[in-house]
Structures are given as C-alpha cells and as structure tokens.
Write a protein that holds these residues in place. Structure first.
Motif, PDB file in Angstrom:
ATOM      1  N   LEU A   1       0.796  -1.227   0.000  1.00 49.45           N
ATOM      2  CA  LEU A   1       0.000   0.000   0.000  1.00 49.45           C
ATOM      3  C   LEU A   1       0.834   1.284   0.000  1.00 49.45           C
ATOM      4  O   LEU A   1       0.501   2.231  -0.736  1.00 49.45           O
ATOM      5  CB  LEU A   1      -0.969   0.003   1.189  1.00 49.45           C
ATOM      6  N   PRO A   2       1.928   1.384   0.776  1.00 55.25           N
ATOM      7  CA  PRO A   2       2.709   2.627   0.712  1.00 55.25           C
ATOM      8  C   PRO A   2       3.238   2.926  -0.692  1.00 55.25           C
ATOM      9  O   PRO A   2       3.247   4.086  -1.122  1.00 55.25           O
ATOM     10  CB  PRO A   2       3.855   2.368   1.698  1.00 55.25           C
ATOM     11  N   THR A   3       3.642   1.900  -1.413  1.00 50.27           N
ATOM     12  CA  THR A   3       4.128   2.104  -2.782  1.00 50.27           C
ATOM     13  C   THR A   3       2.992   2.531  -3.700  1.00 50.27           C
ATOM     14  O   THR A   3       3.170   3.412  -4.555  1.00 50.27           O
ATOM     15  CB  THR A   3       4.777   0.815  -3.309  1.00 50.27           C
ATOM     16  N   ILE A   4       1.827   1.916  -3.550  1.00 52.13           N
ATOM     17  CA  ILE A   4       0.678   2.281  -4.391  1.00 52.13           C
ATOM     18  C   ILE A   4       0.255   3.721  -4.104  1.00 52.13           C
ATOM     19  O   ILE A   4      -0.086   4.482  -5.015  1.00 52.13           O
ATOM     20  CB  ILE A   4      -0.482   1.294  -4.189  1.00 52.13           C
ATOM     21  N   ARG A   5       0.311   4.121  -2.845  1.00 54.80           N
ATOM     22  CA  ARG A   5       0.013   5.522  -2.509  1.00 54.80           C
ATOM     23  C   ARG A   5       1.018   6.468  -3.175  1.00 54.80           C
ATOM     24  O   ARG A   5       0.659   7.544  -3.646  1.00 54.80           O
ATOM     25  CB  ARG A   5       0.053   5.713  -0.990  1.00 54.80           C
ATOM     26  N   GLU A   6       2.261   6.035  -3.218  1.00 47.47           N
ATOM     27  CA  GLU A   6       3.299   6.862  -3.853  1.00 47.47           C
ATOM     28  C   GLU A   6       3.049   6.983  -5.351  1.00 47.47           C
ATOM     29  O   GLU A   6       3.245   8.054  -5.939  1.00 47.47           O
ATOM     30  CB  GLU A   6       4.677   6.243  -3.598  1.00 47.47           C
ATOM     31  N   ILE A   7       2.601   5.910  -5.980  1.00 45.94           N
ATOM     32  CA  ILE A   7       2.268   5.951  -7.407  1.00 45.94           C
ATOM     33  C   ILE A   7       1.206   7.007  -7.667  1.00 45.94           C
ATOM     34  O   ILE A   7       1.300   7.805  -8.606  1.00 45.94           O
ATOM     35  CB  ILE A   7       1.784   4.565  -7.887  1.00 45.94           C
ATOM     36  N   VAL A   8       0.171   7.032  -6.821  1.00 41.22           N
ATOM     37  CA  VAL A   8      -0.909   8.013  -6.975  1.00 41.22           C
ATOM     38  C   VAL A   8      -0.405   9.424  -6.715  1.00 41.22           C
ATOM     39  O   VAL A   8      -0.772  10.371  -7.419  1.00 41.22           O
ATOM     40  CB  VAL A   8      -2.079   7.665  -6.030  1.00 41.22           C
ATOM     41  N   ALA A   9       0.449   9.572  -5.720  1.00 40.79           N
ATOM     42  CA  ALA A   9       0.948  10.904  -5.361  1.00 40.79           C
ATOM     43  C   ALA A   9       1.770  11.532  -6.477  1.00 40.79           C
ATOM     44  O   ALA A   9       1.818  12.761  -6.613  1.00 40.79           O
ATOM     45  CB  ALA A   9       1.778  10.816  -4.085  1.00 40.79           C
ATOM     46  N   ARG A  10       2.398  10.712  -7.304  1.00 39.19           N
ATOM     47  CA  ARG A  10       3.190  11.259  -8.417  1.00 39.19           C
ATOM     48  C   ARG A  10       2.312  11.950  -9.452  1.00 39.19           C
ATOM     49  O   ARG A  10       2.748  12.875 -10.128  1.00 39.19           O
ATOM     50  CB  ARG A  10       3.978  10.131  -9.104  1.00 39.19           C
ATOM     51  N   ASP A  11       1.084  11.473  -9.604  1.00 41.47           N
ATOM     52  CA  ASP A  11       0.172  12.040 -10.602  1.00 41.47           C
ATOM     53  C   ASP A  11      -1.263  11.890 -10.094  1.00 41.47           C
ATOM     54  O   ASP A  11      -1.991  10.981 -10.509  1.00 41.47           O
ATOM     55  CB  ASP A  11       0.341  11.333 -11.949  1.00 41.47           C
ATOM     56  N   PRO A  12      -1.693  12.777  -9.179  1.00 43.71           N
ATOM     57  CA  PRO A  12      -3.020  12.652  -8.561  1.00 43.71           C
ATOM     58  C   PRO A  12      -4.173  12.701  -9.558  1.00 43.71           C
ATOM     59  O   PRO A  12      -5.276  12.245  -9.246  1.00 43.71           O
ATOM     60  CB  PRO A  12      -3.074  13.848  -7.601  1.00 43.71           C
ATOM     61  N   SER A  13      -3.948  13.241 -10.748  1.00 45.22           N
ATOM     62  CA  SER A  13      -5.029  13.341 -11.730  1.00 45.22           C
ATOM     63  C   SER A  13      -5.196  12.069 -12.567  1.00 45.22           C
ATOM     64  O   SER A  13      -6.141  11.973 -13.347  1.00 45.22           O
ATOM     65  CB  SER A  13      -4.768  14.528 -12.666  1.00 45.22           C
ATOM     66  N   ASN A  14      -4.301  11.112 -12.416  1.00 43.94           N
ATOM     67  CA  ASN A  14      -4.345   9.881 -13.203  1.00 43.94           C
ATOM     68  C   ASN A  14      -5.457   8.965 -12.667  1.00 43.94           C
ATOM     69  O   ASN A  14      -5.361   8.437 -11.554  1.00 43.94           O
ATOM     70  CB  ASN A  14      -2.996   9.172 -13.140  1.00 43.94           C
ATOM     71  N   ILE A  15      -6.516   8.785 -13.455  1.00 45.90           N
ATOM     72  CA  ILE A  15      -7.688   8.020 -13.010  1.00 45.90           C
ATOM     73  C   ILE A  15      -7.360   6.539 -12.824  1.00 45.90           C
ATOM     74  O   ILE A  15      -7.850   5.892 -11.894  1.00 45.90           O
ATOM     75  CB  ILE A  15      -8.851   8.188 -14.009  1.00 45.90           C
ATOM     76  N   GLN A  16      -6.522   5.985 -13.704  1.00 45.41           N
ATOM     77  CA  GLN A  16      -6.166   4.576 -13.568  1.00 45.41           C
ATOM     78  C   GLN A  16      -5.430   4.323 -12.255  1.00 45.41           C
ATOM     79  O   GLN A  16      -5.683   3.324 -11.569  1.00 45.41           O
ATOM     80  CB  GLN A  16      -5.306   4.133 -14.753  1.00 45.41           C
ATOM     81  N   ASN A  17      -4.522   5.231 -11.909  1.00 48.22           N
ATOM     82  CA  ASN A  17      -3.804   5.070 -10.641  1.00 48.22           C
ATOM     83  C   ASN A  17      -4.740   5.216  -9.450  1.00 48.22           C
ATOM     84  O   ASN A  17      -4.608   4.507  -8.447  1.00 48.22           O
ATOM     85  CB  ASN A  17      -2.667   6.085 -10.553  1.00 48.22           C
ATOM     86  N   ALA A  18      -5.696   6.146  -9.550  1.00 47.32           N
ATOM     87  CA  ALA A  18      -6.696   6.303  -8.486  1.00 47.32           C
ATOM     88  C   ALA A  18      -7.485   5.015  -8.314  1.00 47.32           C
ATOM     89  O   ALA A  18      -7.754   4.572  -7.185  1.00 47.32           O
ATOM     90  CB  ALA A  18      -7.626   7.470  -8.799  1.00 47.32           C
ATOM     91  N   GLY A  19      -7.853   4.387  -9.435  1.00 50.16           N
ATOM     92  CA  GLY A  19      -8.572   3.120  -9.364  1.00 50.16           C
ATOM     93  C   GLY A  19      -7.736   2.007  -8.763  1.00 50.16           C
ATOM     94  O   GLY A  19      -8.248   1.145  -8.041  1.00 50.16           O
TER      95      GLY A  19
END
Length: 242
Positions: A78-96
């Motif tokens: 989960l910490p890594t997945i949160r970091e992925i989202v934090a790099r590009d908060p507007s990316n819908i696929q990463n949010a999903g």
C-alpha cells in the motif's frame, strides 16, 4: 448486528467492481513505470513492480478465501501504491488502483473479524473511487462499490455517535444512488442504497422528511422482493412486519 451487516454489504458490493478495475489499473501502472523509468530510481521501479505483483497475488488469495495472505501481501504494498498516486493525482487509472487495493484490504480485514480496521481503509478509498466514478459514471460496478462504501462509512459514524460526520456520507450516497437509478431503475443494489441513505439521514439529522421519503422506497423493495438483509429490520420497523 449493524457491524455484521456493514461487513457483509462491503464484501458483496466491492466484489462486483474492484477486481476488474484493479487489473486494468495495475496494467496501466506497469506501463507508466516503463514510460517514466528515467525519472525513477531503480529502487522505485522495483518497488512499483513488486506492488503490482503483490496486488495480483492478493486478488488470487482473496478469491481463494485466504484473507490472511491478502493482508500479508497488501500491507507492504500500500505505501508504494500511494506513492504511485501521489506522483500524478489526476491519473484516473492510478486512483482506481489505489481504491481497489484499499477495498480489497478492507474486505479481507472484515472477513478476518477486524471490523475496526475497515473504516479507515474505506475512508481513504472513497475519494479515489469518487474520482473513478466521476470519470465514468456509466460503470455500474464502480458506482455500486462507491455507494456501498459511503453508506457504510455513514453507518460507522453513527455507531460512534458522530452524526455530523455521518451526514455527508449519506448525502453523497443518496445523490449517487438516485442518479444511478435514473439510468438503471431496476437495480436492486441502488434501490437498497437509496433506502439506507434516507434512513441514515433521518438518524443523523432527526428530520422526519427523510423517514417519509424512505417509506415508498421500502414499499418498493418489499413489493419487488429485493429487500437486502441489512435493510430488512428497518423496512419492517417503518412499514410493519410483512
């Protein structure tokens, strides 16, 4: 009783949408890693690839009923997945991807009887699911998962006697359920969510108008034979035992 019903609703609703969304999102995250590799350290690339692999393994473990293995895979990821989202908060696929990961983790915590671990995970997942829903409102699985999470966050806050915190969750759930039913009036999950939201708003505000609005919805649920186990006590309470 309420906590058991909440857990059951989470499990049934989230199972509809999370796996399909997660597979697509995880694949997208993997492609993103390759495209952005020069900007990432080798350690970051390795951690991201491992998180995607661990998530896939967690999905398989959950399908097999091995919830302890799900937690063992997801908590480090989960910490890594949160970091992925934090790099590009507007990316819908990463949010999903993050929303699915949080939802799967919460479902397995609930299956293991760790009820108090559910709410923080769903609270974090809700805004990510909202991003996905707003980007594709026709996705029934995402919509149903989001509504179930919102209703149950409202219920959780009611169990803590925090009516102020409960109200906005029920308001959001009601709006989304009504919007969904306008496009899919026969959807039993949405009908039950509308009823649950109205009852929750009555309980969190004390306003009788919400209870009155719930009565015809409860009547519809009963007449169609689609009252959920979680809603049956409330339907019987306001309409009388069938």
């Amino acid at each position: 009783m309420l906590k058991s019903a909440v857990t059951a609703l989470f499990l049934s609703a989230a199972a509809v949408a999370a796996p399909a969304m997660a597979q697509e999102a995880a694949a997208s995250a993997g492609q993103s890693t390759q495209a952005a590799a020069p900007a990432l350290t080798p350690e970051q690339v390795e951690a991201q690839n491992k998180a995607i692999a661990d998530f896939t393994a967690a999905q398989q473990a959950q399908a097999a009923g091995n919830h302890a293995e799900v937690i063992a895979k997801m908590e480090p990821a989960l910490p890594t997945i949160r970091e992925i989202v934090a790099r590009d908060p507007s990316n819908i696929q990463n949010a999903g991807f993050l929303a699915s990961a949080l939802t799967i983790t919460a479902n397995s915590q609930g299956a293991l009887g760790k009820i108090d671990a559910i709410a923080p995970l769903y609270k974090e997942a809700a805004p990510q699911w909202m991003k996905v829903y707003e980007a594709d409102k026709a996705n029934a699985g995402v919509r149903n998962t989001l509504v179930a999470i919102l209703v149950n966050l409202g219920n959780y806050n009611l169990t803590k006697q925090d009516k102020m915190a409960a109200k906005p969750h029920f308001e959001q759930a009601l709006a989304i359920a009504k919007e969904g039913r306008a496009a899919d009036p026969a959807n039993a999950d949405l009908a039950n969510a509308e009823f649950s939201s109205l009852i929750g708003l009555n309980q969190s505000t004390g306003e009788a108008s919400y209870l009155e609005a719930a009565k015809p919805v409860g009547t519809e649920l009963r007449e169609k034979g689609i009252v959920s186990a979680a809603n049956k006590p409330a339907v019987d309470a306001i309409l009388g035992a069938a």
